[in-house]
Write an enzyme that holds these catalytic residues in place. Structure first.
Site, PDB file in Angstrom:
ATOM      1  N   LYS A 101       0.824  -1.202   0.000  1.00 42.02           N
ATOM      2  CA  LYS A 101       0.000   0.000   0.000  1.00 42.02           C
ATOM      3  C   LYS A 101       0.871   1.271   0.000  1.00 42.02           C
ATOM      4  O   LYS A 101       2.078   1.198   0.241  1.00 42.02           O
ATOM      5  CB  LYS A 101      -0.944  -0.011   1.213  1.00 42.02           C
ATOM      6  CG  LYS A 101      -1.994  -1.140   1.149  1.00 42.02           C
ATOM      7  CD  LYS A 101      -2.824  -1.127  -0.128  1.00 42.02           C
ATOM      8  CE  LYS A 101      -4.156  -1.831  -0.002  1.00 42.02           C
ATOM      9  NZ  LYS A 101      -4.079  -3.303  -0.106  1.00 42.02           N
TER      10      LYS A 101
HETATM   11  C1  LIG Z   1      -5.451  -4.071   0.506  1.00 37.86           C
HETATM   12  C2  LIG Z   1      -6.913  -3.845   0.544  1.00 37.86           C
HETATM   13  C3  LIG Z   1      -7.708  -4.235   1.636  1.00 37.86           C
HETATM   14  C4  LIG Z   1      -7.206  -5.119   2.736  1.00 37.86           C
HETATM   15  O1  LIG Z   1      -6.104  -4.697   3.393  1.00 37.86           O
HETATM   16  P1  LIG Z   1      -5.108  -5.735   4.142  1.00 37.86           P
HETATM   17  O2  LIG Z   1      -4.334  -4.825   5.022  1.00 37.86           O
HETATM   18  O3  LIG Z   1      -4.285  -6.395   3.098  1.00 37.86           O
HETATM   19  O4  LIG Z   1      -5.967  -6.680   4.916  1.00 37.86           O
HETATM   20  C5  LIG Z   1      -9.045  -3.890   1.637  1.00 37.86           C
HETATM   21  N1  LIG Z   1      -9.596  -3.227   0.616  1.00 37.86           N
HETATM   22  C6  LIG Z   1      -8.879  -2.858  -0.466  1.00 37.86           C
HETATM   23  C7  LIG Z   1      -9.553  -2.092  -1.554  1.00 37.86           C
HETATM   24  C8  LIG Z   1      -7.515  -3.163  -0.545  1.00 37.86           C
HETATM   25  O5  LIG Z   1      -6.815  -2.819  -1.625  1.00 37.86           O
END
Ligand SMILES: *Cc1c(COP(=O)(O)O)cnc(C)c1O
Length: 400
Positions: free
Chosen positions: A186
């Site tokens: 992210k």
């Molecule tokens: C990455 C992501 C999540 C989940 O996040 P994690 O920290 O990997 O559990 C939820 N929604 C979207 C749109 C994402 O891209």
């Protein structure tokens, strides 16, 4: 996109502060921790950065969605509406809360189509989760107007849009709450981690208690368990090392976005030369977090042909139509109703005979958009040589 590209001495120093105290737990150990509360500081700074009052750190973006749904009282018998172009986590969290996900079409924002949302609201709808996919906003103002008319809370899944703004306001601050992910890919990362932000004190308090077995953190600040638990909870606590990394990464977020904007502009200029190309509808270019460059070709055939040339020249784009993580028709476990539960839950309610069925063909408008979509991830660091290589590839694709 990812904060991991610029992981450096700042993160290491923050982690060292934690190691020096030896306290990895976010609560308690008052004497030993010598005033170091990294998760608590990260919550305050992240909420402050976004311009809201409260932040609740959790173990992941998926957990953030689950905690938000729980805090809003969503459970069995409820429906939650989200979009058919998102990461699987969005609807996993809905199932995990005991509710049933209902999917809307997207439009050329690549996010929830408000007109389709309106059609899918029923008297079972208890929450709406628009997702700000690929670093840019959903039509959040229209979505909230519709939701308000039906008195349904909005949770913004902002996992992919940290640092993104609409008319100067951070994504995640428009709905009742906004959820973030800090997983390894992210925009900013804590390795694993997540956050929910809100201006609603009661909602925050429910999240704070729910994420830590129902323990209160208000009666006994910095610690927990003044007791008088109000409801059962679970464990989604973030640990101090993650909070420490989060502080260092948050301090770099504006820099990350600024670098991505530069790199995106350079790539966009090249892509604009491809015959017939159009770009994703970004509602506020000024607030774009520039994590991705998304562009459309006139049809699927052209998109595939262009991507073939891009790939041959070392600059292939993401073709989400084939992507098994983010696009409804490719979620075979959802469509097949695959589950470990002997009862068939969540696809078959224990109490009723009703089977929840997901059909890969129910979102034709989304398919029409996704099938002609190509996407580049925009790096924070884009060396001149790599940019040159990409531009050469794009120029070759422009000739077909
Ligand atoms: C990455 C992501 C999540 C989940 O996040 P994690 O920290 O990997 O559990 C939820 N929604 C979207 C749109 C994402 O891209």
């Amino acid at each position: 996109m990812p904060g991991f590209e610029i992981f450096g001495k700042e993160e290491k120093q923050e982690i060292q502060d934690v190691l020096d105290t030896g306290v990895l737990f976010r609560y308690e150990f008052a004497e030993q921790r010598k005033g170091v509360f990294k998760v608590l500081s990260f919550e305050k700074e992240f909420a402050g950065y976004c311009g809201v009052k409260y932040g609740q750190a959790v173990t992941s973006g998926t957990a953030a969605l689950k905690v938000a749904l729980a805090a809003l009282g969503v459970g069995p018998g409820d429906e939650v509406i989200t979009q058919g172009f998102t990461f699987v986590a969005t609807w996993e969290a809905i199932f995990d809360a005991g509710a049933v996900p209902v999917f809307t079409e997207i439009d050329e924002t690549l996010n929830m189509d408000p007109a389709d949302l309106e059609k899918k609201i029923t008297d079972r709808t208890k929450a709406i989760i628009p997702v700000h996919m690929l670093g840019a906003p959903a039509r959040i103002e229209e979505i909230i107007t519709i939701a308000d008319r039906h008195n349904i809370p909005v949770i913004e899944d902002t996992a992919q849009a940290a640092g993104c703004r609409l008319k100067g306001r951070h994504m995640g601050t428009f709905g009742r709450c906004g959820t973030f992910s800090f997983d390894s890919v992210k925009t900013m990362t804590t390795g694993e981690g997540g956050m929910i932000i809100t201006d609603d004190r009661n909602l925050w308090q429910n999240m704070s208690e729910y994420h830590d077995h129902g323990h209160d953190h208000v009666v006994n600040p910095g610690g927990r368990g003044g007791e008088g638990r109000s409801f059962i909870g679970f464990n989604y606590r973030m640990m101090e090392i993650q909070g420490a990394i989060g502080l260092a990464q948050l301090a770099k977020l504006d820099y990350i976005v600024a670098e991505q904007r530069k790199n995106k502009a350079a790539l966009k200029e090249a892509v604009a030369g491809i015959r017939g190309v159009t770009f994703r509808n970004i509602l506020d270019e000024e607030g774009d977090s520039a994590t991705f460059l998304a562009f459309f070709l006139p049809d699927a055939e052209k998109a595939l042909a262009v991507n073939r040339v891009l790939k041959e020249n070392g600059a292939g784009a993401i073709y989400f139509s084939d992507n098994t993580w983010h696009y409804y028709p490719k979620w075979e476990h959802l469509i097949n109703g695959s589950t470990l539960a002997r009862s068939g839950w969540p696809f078959r309610d224990d109490g009723s005979k009703r089977k929840v069925v997901y059909d890969p063909k129910v979102l034709p408008a989304s398919a029409e958009i996704i099938d002609r979509l190509l996407v580049y991830q925009v790096p924070v660091i884009l060396p001149e040589s790599r940019l040159e290589q990409m531009i050469v590839a794009i120029k070759k694709a422009a000739e077909i």
